[in-house]
Design a protein around this motif. Structure first.
Motif, PDB file in Angstrom:
ATOM      1  N   TYR A 165       0.823  -1.201   0.000  1.00 21.32           N
ATOM      2  CA  TYR A 165       0.000   0.000   0.000  1.00 21.32           C
ATOM      3  C   TYR A 165       0.864   1.261   0.000  1.00 21.32           C
ATOM      4  O   TYR A 165       0.623   2.183  -0.750  1.00 21.32           O
ATOM      5  CB  TYR A 165      -0.906  -0.024   1.222  1.00 21.32           C
ATOM      6  N   ARG A 166       1.905   1.275   0.833  1.00 17.46           N
ATOM      7  CA  ARG A 166       2.759   2.448   0.929  1.00 17.46           C
ATOM      8  C   ARG A 166       3.625   2.645  -0.318  1.00 17.46           C
ATOM      9  O   ARG A 166       4.139   3.722  -0.540  1.00 17.46           O
ATOM     10  CB  ARG A 166       3.664   2.342   2.147  1.00 17.46           C
ATOM     11  N   SER A 167       3.806   1.592  -1.110  1.00 18.56           N
ATOM     12  CA  SER A 167       4.659   1.724  -2.279  1.00 18.56           C
ATOM     13  C   SER A 167       4.031   2.628  -3.330  1.00 18.56           C
ATOM     14  O   SER A 167       4.700   3.119  -4.209  1.00 18.56           O
ATOM     15  CB  SER A 167       4.989   0.358  -2.878  1.00 18.56           C
ATOM     16  N   PHE A 168       2.745   2.855  -3.252  1.00 19.94           N
ATOM     17  CA  PHE A 168       2.081   3.782  -4.157  1.00 19.94           C
ATOM     18  C   PHE A 168       1.933   5.116  -3.453  1.00 19.94           C
ATOM     19  O   PHE A 168       1.402   5.204  -2.364  1.00 19.94           O
ATOM     20  CB  PHE A 168       0.695   3.248  -4.559  1.00 19.94           C
ATOM     21  N   ARG A 169       2.431   6.177  -4.095  1.00 20.37           N
ATOM     22  CA  ARG A 169       2.412   7.477  -3.454  1.00 20.37           C
ATOM     23  C   ARG A 169       1.054   8.138  -3.561  1.00 20.37           C
ATOM     24  O   ARG A 169       0.748   9.059  -2.823  1.00 20.37           O
ATOM     25  CB  ARG A 169       3.506   8.345  -4.034  1.00 20.37           C
ATOM     26  N   VAL A 179       7.261   4.471 -19.192  1.00 22.76           N
ATOM     27  CA  VAL A 179       7.453   5.573 -20.132  1.00 22.76           C
ATOM     28  C   VAL A 179       8.951   5.717 -20.368  1.00 22.76           C
ATOM     29  O   VAL A 179       9.715   5.877 -19.422  1.00 22.76           O
ATOM     30  CB  VAL A 179       6.889   6.897 -19.555  1.00 22.76           C
ATOM     31  N   THR A 180       9.368   5.669 -21.633  1.00 20.82           N
ATOM     32  CA  THR A 180      10.777   5.815 -21.974  1.00 20.82           C
ATOM     33  C   THR A 180      10.947   7.060 -22.827  1.00 20.82           C
ATOM     34  O   THR A 180      10.279   7.206 -23.858  1.00 20.82           O
ATOM     35  CB  THR A 180      11.293   4.571 -22.732  1.00 20.82           C
ATOM     36  N   LEU A 181      11.814   7.960 -22.366  1.00 31.42           N
ATOM     37  CA  LEU A 181      12.010   9.247 -23.033  1.00 31.42           C
ATOM     38  C   LEU A 181      13.477   9.459 -23.393  1.00 31.42           C
ATOM     39  O   LEU A 181      14.366   8.950 -22.713  1.00 31.42           O
ATOM     40  CB  LEU A 181      11.580  10.389 -22.108  1.00 31.42           C
ATOM     41  N   ARG A 182      13.688  10.236 -24.425  1.00 32.39           N
ATOM     42  CA  ARG A 182      15.028  10.746 -24.759  1.00 32.39           C
ATOM     43  C   ARG A 182      15.032  12.191 -24.273  1.00 32.39           C
ATOM     44  O   ARG A 182      14.198  12.996 -24.683  1.00 32.39           O
ATOM     45  CB  ARG A 182      15.274  10.685 -26.263  1.00 32.39           C
ATOM     46  N   VAL A 183      15.965  12.502 -23.370  1.00 33.37           N
ATOM     47  CA  VAL A 183      16.031  13.844 -22.790  1.00 33.37           C
ATOM     48  C   VAL A 183      17.448  14.384 -22.988  1.00 33.37           C
ATOM     49  O   VAL A 183      18.423  13.735 -22.612  1.00 33.37           O
ATOM     50  CB  VAL A 183      15.681  13.829 -21.281  1.00 33.37           C
ATOM     51  N   GLU A 243       3.313  12.032  -8.691  1.00 29.79           N
ATOM     52  CA  GLU A 243       2.541  10.986  -8.030  1.00 29.79           C
ATOM     53  C   GLU A 243       2.456   9.756  -8.916  1.00 29.79           C
ATOM     54  O   GLU A 243       2.405   9.860 -10.131  1.00 29.79           O
ATOM     55  CB  GLU A 243       1.132  11.487  -7.714  1.00 29.79           C
ATOM     56  N   GLY A 244       2.452   8.596  -8.299  1.00 27.51           N
ATOM     57  CA  GLY A 244       2.275   7.345  -9.010  1.00 27.51           C
ATOM     58  C   GLY A 244       3.557   6.701  -9.501  1.00 27.51           C
ATOM     59  O   GLY A 244       3.537   5.589 -10.013  1.00 27.51           O
ATOM     60  N   VAL A 245       4.688   7.385  -9.330  1.00 27.74           N
ATOM     61  CA  VAL A 245       5.961   6.825  -9.802  1.00 27.74           C
ATOM     62  C   VAL A 245       6.407   5.718  -8.855  1.00 27.74           C
ATOM     63  O   VAL A 245       6.509   5.918  -7.658  1.00 27.74           O
ATOM     64  CB  VAL A 245       7.053   7.918  -9.911  1.00 27.74           C
ATOM     65  N   GLU A 246       6.648   4.533  -9.409  1.00 25.45           N
ATOM     66  CA  GLU A 246       7.120   3.382  -8.654  1.00 25.45           C
ATOM     67  C   GLU A 246       8.630   3.251  -8.738  1.00 25.45           C
ATOM     68  O   GLU A 246       9.280   2.897  -7.778  1.00 25.45           O
ATOM     69  CB  GLU A 246       6.508   2.098  -9.229  1.00 25.45           C
ATOM     70  N   ASP A 247       9.174   3.501  -9.935  1.00 17.45           N
ATOM     71  CA  ASP A 247      10.603   3.317 -10.163  1.00 17.45           C
ATOM     72  C   ASP A 247      10.992   4.208 -11.342  1.00 17.45           C
ATOM     73  O   ASP A 247      10.154   4.560 -12.169  1.00 17.45           O
ATOM     74  CB  ASP A 247      10.887   1.849 -10.488  1.00 17.45           C
ATOM     75  N   VAL A 275       1.301   6.187 -14.077  1.00 14.26           N
ATOM     76  CA  VAL A 275       1.535   7.532 -14.597  1.00 14.26           C
ATOM     77  C   VAL A 275       0.968   7.672 -16.006  1.00 14.26           C
ATOM     78  O   VAL A 275       0.851   6.698 -16.738  1.00 14.26           O
ATOM     79  CB  VAL A 275       3.039   7.872 -14.613  1.00 14.26           C
ATOM     80  N   ASP A 276       0.668   8.891 -16.381  1.00 13.70           N
ATOM     81  CA  ASP A 276       0.223   9.218 -17.733  1.00 13.70           C
ATOM     82  C   ASP A 276       1.466   9.595 -18.534  1.00 13.70           C
ATOM     83  O   ASP A 276       2.154  10.562 -18.181  1.00 13.70           O
ATOM     84  CB  ASP A 276      -0.757  10.388 -17.666  1.00 13.70           C
TER      85      ASP A 276
END
Length: 105
Positions: free
Chosen positions: A24-28, A42-46, A65-69, A85-86
């Motif tokens: 439960y706590r692993s989800f922010r 989600v994979t991005l080039r930055v 919010e919602g970031v796990e890793d 995440v969106d």
């Protein structure tokens, strides 16, 4: 998908029992009773040129919010974010830092 169920008291109970506190706590974000959580990658080039750039990107991701890793690679210019995440919101948040950001293809 993975689902957190609740017992009669409303306490989260992971599949297989246990107290569920770690899961439960692993989800922010706040989970409602029986809400399904969709895990997205989600994979991005930055465009990052230094440690300060990659640090700025990490700070942005940590606030979402919602970031796990996540992982940020200065060497490959690759950012991977996993969680509930969106993808468009992740892209927009990082792009606001002023760094050229696009979906990894």
């Amino acid at each position: 998908f993975f689902r957190i169920s609740t017992d009669v008291s409303g306490s989260p109970t992971p599949p297989g029992g246990g107290d569920g506190k770690k899961v439960y706590r692993s989800f922010r974000g706040v989970l409602d009773r029986g809400q399904q959580v969709k895990m997205t990658e989600v994979t991005l080039r930055v465009a990052m040129s230094c440690g300060g750039c990659s640090g700025a990107v990490e700070r942005i991701i940590k606030k979402m919010e919602g970031v796990e890793d996540y992982s940020v690679s200065l060497e490959t210019q690759k950012v991977v974010v996993k969680g509930n995440v969106d993808p468009q919101k992740v892209l927009e948040a990082i792009a606001k830092s002023g760094k050229k950001t696009e979906l990894w293809q």
